[in-house]
Scaffold this motif. Structure first.
Motif, short mmCIF file in Angstrom:
data_model
loop_
_atom_site.label_atom_id
_atom_site.label_comp_id
_atom_site.label_asym_id
_atom_site.label_seq_id
_atom_site.Cartn_x
_atom_site.Cartn_y
_atom_site.Cartn_z
N GLN A 98 43.73 54.25 37.89
CA GLN A 98 43.17 52.94 37.50
C GLN A 98 41.75 53.07 36.96
OE1 GLN A 98 44.73 53.39 40.50
NE2 GLN A 98 46.15 51.71 40.85
N GLY A 99 41.53 52.42 35.85
CA GLY A 99 40.17 52.32 35.32
C GLY A 99 39.63 53.57 34.67
N LEU A 124 48.11 55.19 41.16
CA LEU A 124 47.73 56.29 42.03
C LEU A 124 48.84 57.33 42.03
CD1 LEU A 124 46.39 54.32 45.12
CD2 LEU A 124 45.02 55.62 43.49
N ASN A 127 31.50 51.66 34.25
CA ASN A 127 32.76 51.24 33.63
C ASN A 127 33.98 51.57 34.49
OD1 ASN A 127 30.77 52.43 31.48
ND2 ASN A 127 31.81 50.71 30.54
N GLY A 128 34.81 50.57 34.69
CA GLY A 128 36.09 50.80 35.33
C GLY A 128 36.05 51.04 36.82
N SER A 129 34.90 50.79 37.46
CA SER A 129 34.81 51.09 38.90
C SER A 129 35.57 50.09 39.77
CB SER A 129 33.34 51.14 39.32
OG SER A 129 32.71 49.90 39.06
N LYS A 149 34.86 46.36 39.36
CA LYS A 149 34.02 45.16 39.52
C LYS A 149 34.82 43.86 39.47
CE LYS A 149 31.71 46.47 35.96
NZ LYS A 149 32.29 47.82 35.93
N LYS A 190 38.71 39.64 44.58
CA LYS A 190 38.97 39.78 46.02
C LYS A 190 37.93 39.01 46.85
CE LYS A 190 40.87 44.52 45.58
NZ LYS A 190 40.47 45.94 45.73
N ASP A 225 30.81 39.58 31.31
CA ASP A 225 31.24 40.68 30.45
C ASP A 225 31.77 40.05 29.17
OD1 ASP A 225 32.27 42.82 29.11
OD2 ASP A 225 33.51 43.56 30.77
N ARG A 261 33.62 43.91 26.69
CA ARG A 261 34.91 44.60 26.71
C ARG A 261 36.05 43.68 26.31
NH1 ARG A 261 37.79 45.60 31.68
NH2 ARG A 261 39.15 44.16 30.60
N GLY A 308 30.85 46.64 32.59
CA GLY A 308 30.59 47.99 33.04
C GLY A 308 29.54 48.64 32.15
N THR A 340 35.44 51.25 46.16
CA THR A 340 36.82 50.89 45.80
C THR A 340 37.77 52.08 45.80
OG1 THR A 340 36.45 51.28 43.46
CG2 THR A 340 35.95 49.07 44.29
N ASP A 381 42.48 53.59 48.64
CA ASP A 381 43.90 53.73 48.94
C ASP A 381 44.47 55.00 48.32
OD1 ASP A 381 43.10 52.20 46.69
OD2 ASP A 381 45.14 51.50 46.36
N VAL A 426 40.97 48.68 48.98
CA VAL A 426 42.08 49.55 49.35
C VAL A 426 43.36 49.18 48.60
CG1 VAL A 426 41.22 50.23 51.60
CG2 VAL A 426 42.48 48.10 51.39
N GLY A 427 43.20 48.67 47.39
CA GLY A 427 44.38 48.35 46.60
C GLY A 427 44.03 47.39 45.48
N1 LIG Z 1 44.16 51.48 43.69
C1 LIG Z 1 43.13 50.64 43.52
N2 LIG Z 1 42.86 50.17 42.29
C2 LIG Z 1 41.81 49.34 42.14
C3 LIG Z 1 40.98 48.95 43.21
N3 LIG Z 1 40.04 48.12 42.73
C4 LIG Z 1 40.27 47.99 41.40
N4 LIG Z 1 41.35 48.73 41.03
C5 LIG Z 1 41.95 48.89 39.68
O1 LIG Z 1 41.02 49.58 38.87
C6 LIG Z 1 41.14 49.18 37.51
C7 LIG Z 1 39.79 48.73 37.01
O2 LIG Z 1 39.41 47.58 37.73
P1 LIG Z 1 38.47 46.45 37.13
O3 LIG Z 1 38.22 45.47 38.20
O4 LIG Z 1 38.98 45.96 35.84
O5 LIG Z 1 37.17 47.33 36.89
P2 LIG Z 1 35.81 46.89 36.23
O6 LIG Z 1 34.74 47.62 36.95
O7 LIG Z 1 35.70 45.42 36.16
O8 LIG Z 1 35.99 47.50 34.76
P3 LIG Z 1 35.07 47.20 33.47
O9 LIG Z 1 34.73 45.77 33.51
O10 LIG Z 1 35.93 47.61 32.30
O11 LIG Z 1 33.88 48.09 33.61
C8 LIG Z 1 42.18 48.06 37.51
O12 LIG Z 1 43.43 48.63 37.14
C9 LIG Z 1 42.21 47.60 38.95
O13 LIG Z 1 43.46 47.06 39.30
C10 LIG Z 1 41.29 49.49 44.53
O14 LIG Z 1 40.62 49.23 45.54
N5 LIG Z 1 42.37 50.33 44.61
#
Ligand SMILES: Nc1nc2c(ncn2[C@@H]2O[C@H](COP(=O)(O)OP(=O)(O)OP(=O)(O)O)[C@@H](O)[C@H]2O)c(=O)[nH]1
Ligand SMILES: Nc1nc2c(ncn2[C@@H]2O[C@H](COP(=O)(O)OP(=O)(O)OP(=O)(O)O)[C@@H](O)[C@H]2O)c(=O)[nH]1
Ligand SMILES: [Mg+2]
Ligand SMILES: [Mg+2]
Lengths: 305, 309
Positions: A109-110, A193, B109-111, B113, B119, B137, B140, B192, B253, B256, B280-281
């Motif tokens: 993811q991400g 995952l 990016n992609g962490s 957020k 949540k 944002d 993106r 991000g 994050t 899981d 955790v998901g």
């Molecule tokens: N397995 C798992 N995936 C997660 C978790 N939190 C977020 N994700 C996944 O990680 C990916 C990125 O999550 P976003 O919330 O879009 O991340 P972001 O930081 O907002 O990304 P940008 O805005 O593009 O920087 C998505 O596919 C989410 O579903 C987690 O705790 N566990």
């Protein structure tokens, strides 16, 4: 935090004067510093251990070049070995003679899959191909919208549909591409995952039914020690053809790259160096080796000596 | 569906194997013992510095002795200590005396957020509070659409701007909306950005300044969202984001997966920044308050006490 390796090494070698030849004893402290540098660059511990053993083997007995210091010489040896480990990679993509060439991107993811789909599509279009993007992530909210937006920005068609599963979307996407006269299909899959059996099974089904010609694993360069665990699992499930390392525009030192290459043997093809769609380059092992070591121009210096 | 503890434990199961502490018992604390402990900590992303510090302490206290329950308790206490901030970590969100309590969410990016915003929104909404979300944002592709889906699912009010609009102006509008609607909480999702991108970090500071200007003492919480799979680079992230916008906590994050999130320990070595929540998901319920004791216990593969959450 990331001290220049060479600075540390000169400290280590400063404690005793090395003359003439490198021996197991006189490089001990130096190698300790190398080990730390690699770990701080997120190279996997097992890879680090093998690597250090190898460097030691090569370094011991090597004559010290008169005009350079032993720390510089070690850095050069380490650098060369790192480059060799990552291998020169061929970033070209082989295309099928008949029918569309299918690329599938997968990963955690991400990691940057969707963005990289856009980048690849752009790059291939510039090379004269006619790509189509397929939105097979039906999981993340607005993932389809994201890919559609990228397609719009690039003027590249996107196949998207609702009411069917991701496997079907991919199959339909390939058919749609053929019909539209597109010669390249890029499948954007949902992040997952490697321990999620159900979703890994889904990827395998896509592979079985759609038979992509190239499967690329998209990996975030900031990943730590665990990078190899996921890469290994994806490789076991799908037989990866290449790795694309993303987010190298920051100060991540790319230790994940080295580890993945070493553990899976899968070549790293491209690297992402920015969010924008033109920020994709062929993988450059020298650049990564340099940043893993956090060092400047030492290699040039030693080569000139 | 499995409870969060089960899921966290499932995710950390590999860690439990990694820190296979039961197998330590009865062995002599010698060089090879210490090397093994070192390897285990490094592989959990704890980092060279924090690992060395811990090893030194173990060496001082136990070298030559036989590893026993005391040693286990000692290592555990040290890790918990390393994860607990000076004043003790606040468990939940600290609400401001005068609403709207303002939360700023940032990270690379992609962490995770946007998902973490969703949540947290769910959590806050289930406490019966009203909430305005700011989709800052504007860069993106479809970022605001993503947040809009979550806003709808959680029953939050969303303020968004045009693609490419100045995120600070979206923050500005969101403040006005939250004040006008007398919302309990205002939460700001941001794009991000890598901590090395000075212009983007400045953009973030601008958002923060808008919040500060419009709402007294805002932002009340500034959460840095860190990917639990991240390695040592996360230390730089924590440093740079803290310097720029003054973080009050970390959301860790993706625990899981098989990553250990040990970098939280490394970060605590350099900064007094507590982990506040863990992800955790991907689902709306997959966020839990961080508790050092439970986290370390699960690192050790131990049974967790029943949690009120
Ligand atoms: N397995 C798992 N995936 C997660 C978790 N939190 C977020 N994700 C996944 O990680 C990916 C990125 O999550 P976003 O919330 O879009 O991340 P972001 O930081 O907002 O990304 P940008 O805005 O593009 O920087 C998505 O596919 C989410 O579903 C987690 O705790 N566990
Ligand atoms: N700085 C930087 N950011 C990148 C790069 N590649 C992708 N990103 C950013 O990383 C974030 C996640 O990218 P996505 O393409 O949405 O990742 P994904 O793997 O499709 O995510 P999921 O579908 O949720 O699993 C976005 O904010 C992207 O803009 C890169 O090379 N450098
Ligand atoms: Mg995606
Ligand atoms: Mg987001």
């Amino acid at each position: 935090m990331f001290d220049d390796l060479q600075k540390r090494l000169s400290g280590a070698f400063g404690r005793f004067r090395v003359r003439g030849v490198l021996t197991e004893q006189n490089i001990q402290d130096g190698l300790r510093e190398v080990r730390t540098a690699l770990l701080e660059a997120d190279v996997n511990l097992n890879v680090v251990q093998d690597f250090i053993a190898k460097v030691k083997q090569r370094a011991v007995g090597e004559q010290i070049i008169k005009s350079i210091r032993p720390d510089q010489q070690i850095v050069k040896i380490v650098h060369d070995e790192l480059v060799a480990l990552m291998g020169e990679t061929d970033a070209t993509i082989r295309f099928e003679k008949t029918g569309p060439t299918i690329l599938m991107l997968c990963g955690l993811q991400g990691s940057g899959k969707t963005t990289t789909c856009g980048k690849l599509a752009r790059m291939l279009a510039l090379q004269g191909r006619k790509p189509m993007l397929v939105a097979a992530d039906l999981q993340r909210p607005a993932a389809v919208e994201q890919l559609k937006t990228l397609g719009q920005q690039l003027a590249i068609p996107v196949h998207a549909e609702t009411g069917v599963g991701p496997v079907q979307v991919c199959q339909n996407g390939v058919a749609a591409a053929a019909k539209a006269g597109c010669d390249t299909v890029i499948l954007d899959t949902a992040g997952r995952l490697h321990i999620d059996d159900e979703l890994m099974e889904e990827l395998k089904t896509i592979e079985k039914k759609v038979k992509p010609h190239h499967v690329f694993f998209v990996c975030d360069a900031m990943t730590g020690q665990d990078a190899v665990a996921s890469a290994k699992a994806f490789n076991e499930a799908l037989e990866l053809d290449g790795v694309i390392l993303t987010k190298l525009d920051g100060d991540a030192r790319g230790g994940a790259a080295l580890s993945i290459r070493q553990v899976t043997g899968v070549p790293i093809k491209f690297m992402g160096i920015g969010e924008k769609l033109d920020k994709l380059s062929p993988f450059d092992p020298r650049r990564i080796a340099g940043s893993i070591l956090g060092m400047g121009d030492i290699v040039g210096l030693v080569e000139a000596a | 569906m499995a409870s969060w503890i089960e899921r966290l434990k499932a995710g950390l199961a590999k860690t439990a194997k990694l820190l296979d502490v039961r197998s330590w018992l009865g062995r002599t604390v010698d060089q090879s013992f210490l090397e093994r402990l070192e390897a285990q900590l490094l592989q959990a992303d704890v980092g060279v510095k924090a690992t060395e510090r811990l090893l030194q302490k173990v060496k001082e206290g136990f070298e030559g002795k036989t590893a026993d329950e005391d040693l286990l308790a000692f290592v555990k206490a040290e890790l918990i200590n390393l994860l607990t901030p000076a004043g003790g970590a606040p468990e939940a969100i600290r609400y401001a005396p005068t609403p709207p309590t303002t939360l700023l969410i940032a990270g690379v990016n992609g962490s995770g957020k946007t998902t973490s915003v969703a949540k947290l929104t769910h959590r806050i909404r289930s406490e019966g509070k009203s909430l305005v979300l700011a989709a800052c944002d504007t860069f993106r592709a479809a970022a605001a659409d993503q947040l809009a889906v979550w806003a709808q699912r959680t029953g939050a009010d969303l303020v968004r701007g045009q693609t490419g609009a100045d995120p600070a102006s979206v923050a500005h509008d969101a403040c006005d909306r939250a004040l006008a609607r007398k919302a309990d909480v205002l939460m700001v999702d941001t794009a991000g950005r890598l901590h090395t991108q000075t212009h983007l970090m400045r953009e973030l500071e601008k958002i923060r300044n808008v919040l500060q200007r419009k709402i007294p003492n805002a932002p009340h919480e500034v959460f840095l969202v860190l990917d639990g799979t991240a390695g040592q680079n996360a230390i730089r992230q924590a440093e740079m984001f803290s310097k720029s916008i003054g973080c009050t906590g970390i959301i860790l994050t993706k625990l899981d997966g098989t990553a250990k999130g040990g970098v939280a320990v490394a970060i605590r070595q350099t900064l007094d920044l507590p982990v506040r929540f863990i992800g955790v998901g991907e689902g709306i319920d997959d966020l839990q308050p961080f508790r050092a004791e439970e986290f370390v216990a699960s690192l050790f593969g131990e049974r967790l006490a029943a949690s009120p959450n």
